[in-house]
Design a protein around this motif. Structure first.
Motif, mmCIF file in Angstrom:
data_model
loop_
_atom_site.group_PDB
_atom_site.id
_atom_site.type_symbol
_atom_site.label_atom_id
_atom_site.label_comp_id
_atom_site.label_asym_id
_atom_site.label_seq_id
_atom_site.Cartn_x
_atom_site.Cartn_y
_atom_site.Cartn_z
ATOM 1 N N UNK A 257 0.859 -1.175 0.000
ATOM 2 C CA UNK A 257 0.000 0.000 0.000
ATOM 3 C C UNK A 257 0.901 1.233 0.000
ATOM 4 N N UNK A 258 1.065 1.825 -1.191
ATOM 5 C CA UNK A 258 1.964 2.965 -1.343
ATOM 6 C C UNK A 258 1.134 4.170 -1.757
ATOM 7 N N UNK A 259 1.135 5.194 -0.914
ATOM 8 C CA UNK A 259 0.334 6.397 -1.171
ATOM 9 C C UNK A 259 -1.123 6.055 -1.429
ATOM 10 N N UNK A 260 -1.631 5.075 -0.668
ATOM 11 C CA UNK A 260 -3.032 4.700 -0.771
ATOM 12 C C UNK A 260 -3.362 3.800 -1.942
ATOM 13 N N UNK A 261 -2.375 3.426 -2.748
ATOM 14 C CA UNK A 261 -2.611 2.566 -3.907
ATOM 15 C C UNK A 261 -2.137 1.146 -3.605
#
Length: 526
Positions: A257-261
């Motif tokens: 989960x990177x920057x909400x993605x």
């Protein structure tokens, strides 16, 4: 045109012609906006196999004067940008994989990099240039002569920093990078600097070679997150194309989960789709060494945190203290942050927490633990498949026995005195079940919440669904009655096969202290 100077588009052509290709050319629009600006130096540090090299090949194919890439890009997303041809094949490009030089020339890596670049330049410019001059001066002379700016791409730029203990060599290498990206000469010839590595840029005292770079990491890569890894929507489309079960792909390879993605490891997804098999594709055996190196460090609370994550939980971590150097681990937070950057943990920026992202990475931990010093935990995890098979076979006595063994293993770490702790132990005991099941804890069902619901995916074969209810100082029979009375089987409404009802009780007091009992019943769906 050359190997390192103005390369052709062969690398990107190969990627684009591959069996699985996902269009990431939107990254080029981001780069075009930064050409010749004070944001022109970009450092991408992501875990291995997240598409960094693919992006580098795409970049040189797009910009290099050594290519004619109009047809190669005509059916890509960047082609919809009205200005995309403005930049195509208009730049002098230098593209070097530093690790390929380091592997053979550790003692004189800087000299060899320059030698290889000069060899290409000499093939083009002959003796017009003085190849005894420093590289930044030579590149400036070429720019003055051609009026064509440079784009410099260094793949695996940090391999020297990560692997060398020779401070003089590291200093020489950093001075070389300073010449390419920050010298007075580079201010004239450099249009774009793009470097990739595993770790963020190490802060070295009195060295400022790379402090003008904008960094994009496994912790924060906004706004280019989607270009490194596969997005969830991209994976769904691929699963439809290859007739693969998306839920299984999600369980095995989702979780970053990177920057909400939600980002997926593209190498693992591609391997699974091509082979039609779900398994761990972490083939680099150094992965096991890396995991064991960091999880067995003697920092207070580290073992507890690792077990919490192995049992499906998240743990708080301060990522700011890490010095971006695997040799400089001074705390539990440093150890966990290193594992995040290596891809062996994921990071939830909203919760400031680390966690194990998916079943593939969990399998990497399982393999690592087998070779490490956590022998008792390794033995317990080795029983996980036996426990699952015993449960499916309805062997309640064996299930109780194996749960009890798991209890004995984890009791020194987990506070084993209530149903919540029993849930953690049960998650560890069924450690390998996510290979076949979507597992839900505290799932809303009927008139309450079922402790565990195991829903088989398409790759589960004949494995049945299961509802597991836990009790503390009561009885396994009480657990089964609760499943029926509160109609927890309603959580599997529409499921048209056998459902196993599993009741487990732990006695913390009395004659049967620390004893587990189990009852398993079949629920026929009609």
């Amino acid at each position: 045109m050359g190997v390192y100077f103005n390369p052709d588009n062969g690398s990107f052509t190969e990627d684009k012609n591959s069996m699985i290709y996902v269009d990431k050319t939107g990254l080029l629009r981001f780069l075009n906006e930064r050409l010749g600006t004070n944001s022109k130096c970009i450092a991408v540090s992501h875990a291995r196999r997240f598409g960094k090299s693919h992006a580098a090949g795409m970049i040189d194919a797009y910009y290099s004067l050594g290519s004619n890439s109009i047809k190669l890009f005509e059916d890509t997303k960047i082609a919809s940008d009205p200005e995309y041809k403005k930049y195509m094949n208009k730049y002098n490009v230098i593209h070097m994989d530093v690790s390929s030089v380091w592997d053979f020339h550790k003692d004189n890596v800087v000299e060899k990099i320059i030698e290889y670049i000069y060899k290409d330049l000499k093939n083009i410019f002959g003796n017009e240039l003085d190849y005894q001059d420093r590289i930044s001066y030579v590149l400036m002379k070429i720019y003055k002569k051609t009026e064509i700016p440079f784009i410099i791409i260094l793949d695996e730029w940090d391999c020297v920093i990560r692997n060398s203990e020779d401070k003089e060599l590291v200093h020489k290498y950093l001075q070389f990078l300073h010449a390419l990206f920050k010298s007075e000469e580079s201010k004239s010839f450099l249009a774009l600097g793009y470097i990739t590595g595993i770790l963020p840029i190490k802060k070295i005292k009195d060295e400022s070679a790379l402090n003008n770079f904008r960094e994009y990491t496994m912790v924060d890569s906004y706004p280019i997150t989607e270009y490194y890894g596969f997005t969830e929507n991209e994976v769904k489309i691929l699963c439809e194309e290859y007739n693969m079960d998306f839920e299984s792909i999600k369980a095995w390879y989702n979780g970053y989960l990177i920057n909400g993605m939600h980002m997926y490891n593209p190498n693992s997804v591609s391997m699974a789709l091509e082979s039609g098999r779900f398994k761990s594709y972490w083939k680099n055996t150094s992965a096991f060494d890396s995991i064991n190196t960091f999880i067995t460090m003697n920092y207070e609370g580290l073992k507890d945190d690792v077990l919490t994550m192995l049992s499906g939980g998240k743990v708080m971590v301060d990522t700011e203290s890490f010095q971006n150097d695997l040799a400089e681990i001074h705390s539990k937070d440093d150890a966990l942050t290193a594992l995040i950057h290596l891809g062996y943990l994921a990071y939830d920026e909203n919760m400031l927490s680390a966690y194990i992202p998916n079943f593939e990475v969990a399998k990497a931990y399982q393999s690592a633990l087998k070779t490490g010093s956590w022998t008792e935990i390794s033995k317990s995890i080795a029983n996980c498949d036996k426990l699952l098979m015993a449960t499916i076979a309805g062997n309640a006595e064996k299930v109780a026995e194996l749960i009890e063994l798991a209890h004995d293993t984890y009791t020194s770490v987990l506070k084993y005195n209530d149903e919540n702790s029993l849930s953690c132990v049960l998650t560890m005991a069924y450690f390998t079940a996510p290979a076949y099941y979507n597992i839900f804890r505290e799932m809303p069902a009927g008139k309450g919440f079922a402790d565990f619901v195991f829903i088989p995916r398409l790759n589960a074969g004949s494995r049945p669904a299961m509802i597991v209810e836990l009790k503390y100082n009561k009885s396994a029979d009480t657990a089964i009655k609760q499943i029926k009375e509160k109609r927890y089987q309603g959580a599997l409404a529409g499921y048209q096969d056998i459902i196993l009802l599993v009741g487990i009780n732990y006695d913390a007091e009395g004659e049967d202290k620390k004893h587990h009992t189990c009852i398993i019943e079949k629920w026929e769906t009609k």
